[in-house]
Design a protein around this motif. Structure first.
Motif, PDB file in Angstrom:
ATOM      1  N   GLU A   4     -22.288  37.334  17.028  1.00 54.51           N
ATOM      2  CA  GLU A   4     -23.271  37.349  18.108  1.00 54.51           C
ATOM      3  C   GLU A   4     -24.642  36.915  17.604  1.00 54.51           C
ATOM      4  OE1 GLU A   4     -25.249  37.898  21.689  1.00 54.51           O
ATOM      5  OE2 GLU A   4     -23.101  37.837  21.303  1.00 54.51           O
ATOM      6  N   GLY A   5     -25.238  35.940  18.305  1.00 54.47           N
ATOM      7  CA  GLY A   5     -26.591  35.495  18.011  1.00 54.47           C
ATOM      8  C   GLY A   5     -26.725  34.551  16.842  1.00 54.47           C
ATOM      9  N   LEU A   6     -25.619  34.201  16.189  1.00 53.06           N
ATOM     10  CA  LEU A   6     -25.690  33.378  14.983  1.00 53.06           C
ATOM     11  C   LEU A   6     -25.511  31.888  15.252  1.00 53.06           C
ATOM     12  CD1 LEU A   6     -23.619  35.615  12.528  1.00 53.06           C
ATOM     13  CD2 LEU A   6     -26.112  35.508  12.820  1.00 53.06           C
ATOM     14  N   CYS A   7     -25.027  31.537  16.463  1.00 51.08           N
ATOM     15  CA  CYS A   7     -24.780  30.131  16.818  1.00 51.08           C
ATOM     16  C   CYS A   7     -23.870  29.459  15.797  1.00 51.08           C
ATOM     17  CB  CYS A   7     -26.096  29.354  16.922  1.00 51.08           C
ATOM     18  SG  CYS A   7     -27.215  29.968  18.196  1.00 51.08           S
ATOM     19  N   SER A   8     -22.894  30.203  15.313  1.00 60.55           N
ATOM     20  CA  SER A   8     -22.025  29.694  14.259  1.00 60.55           C
ATOM     21  C   SER A   8     -20.608  29.416  14.718  1.00 60.55           C
ATOM     22  CB  SER A   8     -21.986  30.714  13.104  1.00 60.55           C
ATOM     23  OG  SER A   8     -21.513  31.968  13.562  1.00 60.55           O
ATOM     24  N   GLY A   9     -20.387  29.488  16.020  1.00 59.42           N
ATOM     25  CA  GLY A   9     -19.060  29.245  16.559  1.00 59.42           C
ATOM     26  C   GLY A   9     -18.420  30.518  17.078  1.00 59.42           C
ATOM     27  N   ILE A  10     -17.525  30.366  18.031  1.00 60.89           N
ATOM     28  CA  ILE A  10     -16.894  31.508  18.683  1.00 60.89           C
ATOM     29  C   ILE A  10     -15.813  32.124  17.797  1.00 60.89           C
ATOM     30  CG2 ILE A  10     -17.351  30.521  20.958  1.00 60.89           C
ATOM     31  CD1 ILE A  10     -14.406  29.673  21.072  1.00 60.89           C
ATOM     32  N   ASP A  11     -15.419  33.338  18.136  1.00 59.01           N
ATOM     33  CA  ASP A  11     -14.290  33.989  17.472  1.00 59.01           C
ATOM     34  C   ASP A  11     -13.031  33.564  18.229  1.00 59.01           C
ATOM     35  OD1 ASP A  11     -12.265  35.729  16.592  1.00 59.01           O
ATOM     36  OD2 ASP A  11     -13.700  37.327  16.167  1.00 59.01           O
ATOM     37  N   ARG A  12     -12.381  32.535  17.750  1.00 60.96           N
ATOM     38  CA  ARG A  12     -11.262  31.942  18.472  1.00 60.96           C
ATOM     39  C   ARG A  12     -10.085  32.895  18.630  1.00 60.96           C
ATOM     40  NH1 ARG A  12     -14.099  28.377  15.719  1.00 60.96           N
ATOM     41  NH2 ARG A  12     -14.636  26.382  16.702  1.00 60.96           N
ATOM     42  N   GLU A  13      -9.803  33.654  17.593  1.00 63.06           N
ATOM     43  CA  GLU A  13      -8.676  34.589  17.679  1.00 63.06           C
ATOM     44  C   GLU A  13      -8.930  35.662  18.737  1.00 63.06           C
ATOM     45  OE1 GLU A  13      -6.761  35.771  13.822  1.00 63.06           O
ATOM     46  OE2 GLU A  13      -8.547  34.801  13.018  1.00 63.06           O
TER      47      GLU A  13
END
Length: 247
Positions: free
Chosen positions: A168-177
């Motif tokens: 959250e808030g990191l703009c590093s990509g979603i948690d796909r799993e």
């Protein structure tokens, strides 16, 4: 109005990271969402002293926003009466050690009705899956995010809100799993948040979940000081689809 890095939340705020501090108040954002026809936005009171600000936002977009932060059975109905479409709850459903309190959930349903209640199952990754986290996502509760948990809670609420707290808030990509897990369960509406960093992430969430999830975005959005996603593009996308995203 502040945009924070959710994953940096701590009990004493010593390590809190702020992405953006707006010179506009919450009511301005609420009115913008109203004018653009966006419903279901989240007004979250992070700590004491935010009641007047939350009230101003609800007054600007009555019936269009959900409110969370400090919601308990004793005050939940008041927030519906002043304009919230739903109340969002997490911590009040657990004791200090993270044990789930079934009676508290029943009390909330008695206060506002399941149709007005959003359960925030924001979670952190643990061995073998995810566990609901409370107290600014610092305390892991006994509730695992599983189909059985969702089944058990679904009778008592209108919607689930699930932040992937680790991204959250990191703009590093979603948690796909996590998105895949949530998307496989389709009994009531569910909103995913965490790590969205590009407009294509919404398409990926749709693909991974089979179109079952809504999504919410914060840090990446130009409206909140980000540089990766234009608010105008999301509004245009929303107008081209029915209920795909929330502000």
């Amino acid at each position: 109005m502040k945009q924070i890095v959710g994953g940096s939340l701590t009990r004493d705020e010593a390590g809190l990271r702020t992405n953006f501090v707006s010179d506009r108040d919450a009511a301005w954002y609420a009115d913008l969402y109203r004018r653009d026809g966006l419903t279901g936005g989240h007004v979250i009171k992070l700590g004491p002293g935010n009641e007047e600000t939350a009230l101003s936002a609800l007054a600007a977009w009555p019936g269009g926003l959900q409110v969370g932060g400090g919601i308990v059975p004793e005050n939940a109905e008041q927030w519906i009466e002043v304009g919230a479409s739903h109340v969002i709850v997490t911590s009040c459903l657990f004791d200090a050690e993270g044990k789930f309190l079934q009676q508290r959930l029943k009390d909330l349903v008695s206060a506002v009705g399941a149709e007005r209640l959003v359960l925030d199952l924001s979670c952190r990754r643990v061995s073998g899956g995810w566990t609901v986290a409370m107290n600014k996502w610092q305390t892991l509760t006994e509730l695992r995010v599983t189909e059985a948990t969702l089944d058990m809670l679904a009778e008592h609420c209108a919607e689930f809100l699930v932040h992937a707290a680790d991204v959250e808030g990191l703009c590093s990509g979603i948690d796909r799993e996590l998105v895949e897990l949530l998307g496989a369960w389709r009994r009531i509406p569910m909103t995913y948040a965490g790590g969205i960093s590009r407009i294509q992430d919404f398409e990926e969430i749709d693909a991974l979940s089979g179109g079952a999830l809504d999504a919410t975005v914060g840090s990446a959005l130009d409206l909140f000081g980000g540089r990766l996603i234009r608010y105008a593009d999301l509004v245009e996308r929303q107008r081209g689809e029915t209920g795909a995203e929330k502000a």
